[in-house]
Design a protein around this motif. Structure first.
Motif, mmCIF file in Angstrom:
data_model
loop_
_atom_site.group_PDB
_atom_site.id
_atom_site.type_symbol
_atom_site.label_atom_id
_atom_site.label_comp_id
_atom_site.label_asym_id
_atom_site.label_seq_id
_atom_site.Cartn_x
_atom_site.Cartn_y
_atom_site.Cartn_z
ATOM 1 N N PRO A 50 11.792 -22.763 -6.196
ATOM 2 C CA PRO A 50 12.017 -24.674 -5.648
ATOM 3 C C PRO A 50 11.107 -24.816 -5.805
ATOM 4 C CG PRO A 50 12.421 -23.561 -3.484
ATOM 5 C CD PRO A 50 12.466 -21.980 -4.239
ATOM 6 N N LEU A 51 9.568 -24.958 -5.676
ATOM 7 C CA LEU A 51 8.532 -25.528 -6.137
ATOM 8 C C LEU A 51 8.132 -25.611 -7.096
ATOM 9 C CD1 LEU A 51 6.028 -24.224 -2.791
ATOM 10 C CD2 LEU A 51 7.245 -26.438 -3.029
ATOM 11 N N ILE A 52 8.892 -24.321 -7.724
ATOM 12 C CA ILE A 52 8.275 -24.284 -8.824
ATOM 13 C C ILE A 52 9.354 -24.989 -9.657
ATOM 14 C CG2 ILE A 52 7.943 -23.160 -11.170
ATOM 15 C CD1 ILE A 52 7.283 -20.772 -9.456
ATOM 16 N N GLY A 53 10.092 -24.778 -10.328
ATOM 17 C CA GLY A 53 11.273 -26.274 -10.427
ATOM 18 C C GLY A 53 11.209 -27.186 -10.085
ATOM 19 N N GLY A 55 8.057 -29.174 -9.187
ATOM 20 C CA GLY A 55 7.418 -29.957 -10.262
ATOM 21 C C GLY A 55 7.826 -30.090 -11.679
ATOM 22 N N LEU A 56 8.746 -28.868 -11.757
ATOM 23 C CA LEU A 56 9.268 -28.752 -13.455
ATOM 24 C C LEU A 56 10.154 -29.947 -13.602
ATOM 25 C CD1 LEU A 56 9.776 -25.131 -14.102
ATOM 26 C CD2 LEU A 56 7.731 -26.433 -15.234
ATOM 27 N N GLY A 57 11.079 -30.242 -12.641
ATOM 28 C CA GLY A 57 11.680 -31.246 -12.819
ATOM 29 C C GLY A 57 10.692 -32.676 -12.445
ATOM 30 N N LEU A 58 9.788 -33.037 -11.924
ATOM 31 C CA LEU A 58 8.695 -33.754 -11.334
ATOM 32 C C LEU A 58 8.323 -34.222 -12.955
ATOM 33 C CD1 LEU A 58 7.137 -33.880 -8.524
ATOM 34 C CD2 LEU A 58 8.814 -35.097 -8.841
ATOM 35 N N ILE A 67 20.251 -40.390 -15.812
ATOM 36 C CA ILE A 67 21.371 -39.418 -15.790
ATOM 37 C C ILE A 67 20.799 -38.243 -14.232
ATOM 38 C CG2 ILE A 67 22.003 -39.394 -17.323
ATOM 39 C CD1 ILE A 67 21.012 -36.703 -18.715
ATOM 40 N N ASP A 68 19.667 -38.367 -13.810
ATOM 41 C CA ASP A 68 18.930 -37.637 -12.783
ATOM 42 C C ASP A 68 20.658 -37.282 -11.835
ATOM 43 O OD1 ASP A 68 19.536 -39.943 -11.210
ATOM 44 O OD2 ASP A 68 17.047 -39.246 -10.619
ATOM 45 N N VAL A 124 14.558 -28.121 -9.602
ATOM 46 C CA VAL A 124 14.593 -29.040 -10.777
ATOM 47 C C VAL A 124 15.149 -30.110 -9.863
ATOM 48 C CG1 VAL A 124 15.021 -29.450 -12.974
ATOM 49 C CG2 VAL A 124 13.928 -27.462 -12.346
ATOM 50 N N GLY A 125 16.734 -29.774 -10.197
ATOM 51 C CA GLY A 125 17.089 -30.785 -9.460
ATOM 52 C C GLY A 125 16.793 -31.859 -8.245
ATOM 53 N N LEU A 126 16.952 -31.000 -7.530
ATOM 54 C CA LEU A 126 15.738 -31.746 -6.099
ATOM 55 C C LEU A 126 14.716 -32.302 -6.314
ATOM 56 C CD1 LEU A 126 16.285 -28.911 -3.430
ATOM 57 C CD2 LEU A 126 17.601 -30.952 -3.710
#
Length: 190
Positions: A50-53, A55-58, A67-68, A124-126
């Motif tokens: 989830p940390l990787i996701g 980071g990508l989400g940020l 629309i997040d 990513v969603g978070l």
């Protein structure tokens, strides 16, 4: 996110790993230290994804700020539906047992990564909703460690089907969390 939401999310993210651990444990009752080692591998990987996701989400958050909440909702619902679908796939306990018996460390890590991909999507969603990823990732990792260790130890007694029920419930929980995020950001609940 509330502490209850974090707990439910952690349980939901851990159900894939739990189901895999029950399958591995169903093959042969592993010694306690082997179950703990497997739990650590699953827990650490489940905490990292989830940390990787996130980071990508940020990186993408500024581009999709309007629309997040819809993206977070869509990702959680998609992962939840995938988990529900997988829960209804046929279970061959003999095949699961044979695979678990020949699994080494490389296969263990590959299985842990495979069961944690959904946590990256959730990360990513978070990022889009500004959640505290450090607390959530630690909670997901710890919960996965505990449930995977437990799943390995009880696998022989309960069989693979119990893991499928947990996976189904985890999918439902993710859909509910996604709906609550959407409802909160849309102002549907006060």
């Amino acid at each position: 996110m509330t502490p209850l939401s974090i707990a439910v999310l952690s349980l939901s993210m851990s159900t894939d790993a739990f189901a895999a651990a029950v399958g591995r444990g169903a093959a042969h009752r592993p010694p306690f230290l082997t179950a703990v080692r497997n739990g650590l591998v699953f827990g650490v990987i489940e905490a990292i994804t989830p940390l990787i996701g996130w980071g990508l989400g940020l990186i993408a958050a500024g581009l999709v700020e309007r629309i997040d909440h819809w993206i977070a909702f869509g990702l959680l619902v998609a992962v939840g539906l995938k988990m529900i679908w997988e829960a209804f796939q046929p279970v061959d306990e003999a095949d699961a047992g044979a695979r678990a018996a020949r699994n080494g460390m490389i296969t263990l890590v590959a299985t842990a990564i495979g069961t944690s991909i959904d946590a990256a999507a959730v990360g990513v969603g978070l990022a889009f909703i500004g959640a505290n990823i450090w607390i959530i990732a630690a909670s997901i990792g710890f919960t996965t460690f505990v449930l995977t260790t437990l799943g390995m130890l009880i696998g022989k007694a309960v069989g693979v089907r119990f893991g499928k029920a947990a996976e189904f419930l985890g999918g439902i929980a993710l859909i509910v969390i996604g709906a609550s995020i959407l409802a909160d950001h849309m102002g549907w609940v006060g």
